[in-house]
Design a protein around this motif. Structure first.
Motif, PDB file in Angstrom:
ATOM      1  N   ILE A  58       0.975  -1.074   0.059  1.00 59.84           N
ATOM      2  CA  ILE A  58      -0.075  -0.152  -0.030  1.00 59.84           C
ATOM      3  C   ILE A  58       0.793   1.120  -0.095  1.00 59.84           C
ATOM      4  CG2 ILE A  58      -1.708   1.344   1.357  1.00 59.84           C
ATOM      5  CD1 ILE A  58      -2.778  -1.109  -0.172  1.00 59.84           C
ATOM      6  N   GLU A  59       1.857   1.405   0.851  1.00 57.92           N
ATOM      7  CA  GLU A  59       2.831   2.405   0.729  1.00 57.92           C
ATOM      8  C   GLU A  59       3.388   2.641  -0.706  1.00 57.92           C
ATOM      9  OE1 GLU A  59       5.806   2.204   3.831  1.00 57.92           O
ATOM     10  OE2 GLU A  59       4.246   1.993   5.334  1.00 57.92           O
ATOM     11  N   GLU A  60       3.709   1.506  -1.323  1.00 54.64           N
ATOM     12  CA  GLU A  60       4.423   1.749  -2.616  1.00 54.64           C
ATOM     13  C   GLU A  60       3.344   2.150  -3.463  1.00 54.64           C
ATOM     14  OE1 GLU A  60       6.732  -1.112  -5.778  1.00 54.64           O
ATOM     15  OE2 GLU A  60       6.564  -1.683  -3.892  1.00 54.64           O
ATOM     16  N   TYR A  61       2.280   1.720  -3.325  1.00 50.27           N
ATOM     17  CA  TYR A  61       1.011   2.224  -4.440  1.00 50.27           C
ATOM     18  C   TYR A  61       0.908   3.761  -4.114  1.00 50.27           C
ATOM     19  CZ  TYR A  61      -3.871   3.002  -5.812  1.00 50.27           C
ATOM     20  OH  TYR A  61      -4.893   3.722  -6.246  1.00 50.27           O
ATOM     21  N   GLU A  62       0.904   3.976  -2.873  1.00 47.44           N
ATOM     22  CA  GLU A  62       0.564   5.627  -2.441  1.00 47.44           C
ATOM     23  C   GLU A  62       1.457   6.366  -3.187  1.00 47.44           C
ATOM     24  OE1 GLU A  62      -2.163   7.004  -1.524  1.00 47.44           O
ATOM     25  OE2 GLU A  62      -3.148   4.992  -1.057  1.00 47.44           O
ATOM     26  N   LYS A  63       2.945   6.187  -3.069  1.00 48.54           N
ATOM     27  CA  LYS A  63       3.936   6.898  -3.603  1.00 48.54           C
ATOM     28  C   LYS A  63       3.876   6.855  -5.128  1.00 48.54           C
ATOM     29  CE  LYS A  63       7.693   5.587   0.021  1.00 48.54           C
ATOM     30  NZ  LYS A  63       8.668   4.753   0.081  1.00 48.54           N
ATOM     31  N   LEU A  64       3.459   5.620  -5.772  1.00 45.66           N
ATOM     32  CA  LEU A  64       3.555   5.701  -7.469  1.00 45.66           C
ATOM     33  C   LEU A  64       2.160   6.462  -7.669  1.00 45.66           C
ATOM     34  CD1 LEU A  64       3.909   1.858  -7.880  1.00 45.66           C
ATOM     35  CD2 LEU A  64       5.496   3.783  -8.613  1.00 45.66           C
TER      36      LEU A  64
END
Length: 128
Positions: A58-64
């Motif tokens: 989820i963190e990676e998704y939010e960054k992207l």
């Protein structure tokens, strides 16, 4: 992070989940597998994963997502608005006479097309 790919060691039937849930949870907790794909009627139906791993995703998704928003916003700023370009507005304007002539030409084309369709239908009726 091949989340959409899964191997046979990560696949479990819904019955396995009921009967062997401790075994599946232990594999996930020990990081032996990253996810457990639960099959229903032989097809992937659910995915189970360690909560920490889920948070990483989820963190990676939010960054992207935020990076993508910034790129889109930057692109919007680069594209000039049509209203900013006076030449474009002048080019788009036509006189009322040109507009009327264009409408007449369209009507002529429609009438011509209708006549061709009628002739075609008459020939079909003739040849049966």
């Amino acid at each position: 992070m091949p989340l959409l790919q899964y191997s046979s060691k990560e696949m479990f039937s819904a019955t396995d989940l009921v009967r062997k849930n401790k075994y599946i949870f232990d594999k996930l907790n020990s990081k032996e597998i990253k996810k457990a794909v639960i099959l229903k009627d032989g097809k992937p139906s659910f995915i189970m994963m360690d909560f920490d791993f889920y948070e990483e995703i989820i963190e990676e998704y939010e960054k992207l997502k935020s990076r993508n928003r910034k790129i889109v916003d930057d692109k919007k700023e680069e594209i000039p608005s049509i209203n900013d370009n006076q030449e474009s507005n002048e080019f788009d304007k036509i006189s009322e006479d040109e507009f009327k002539k264009a409408l007449e030409d369209i009507e002529k084309l429609e009438k011509q097309n209708n006549i061709e369709n009628i002739k075609s239908d008459e020939l079909k009726d003739f040849w049966g």
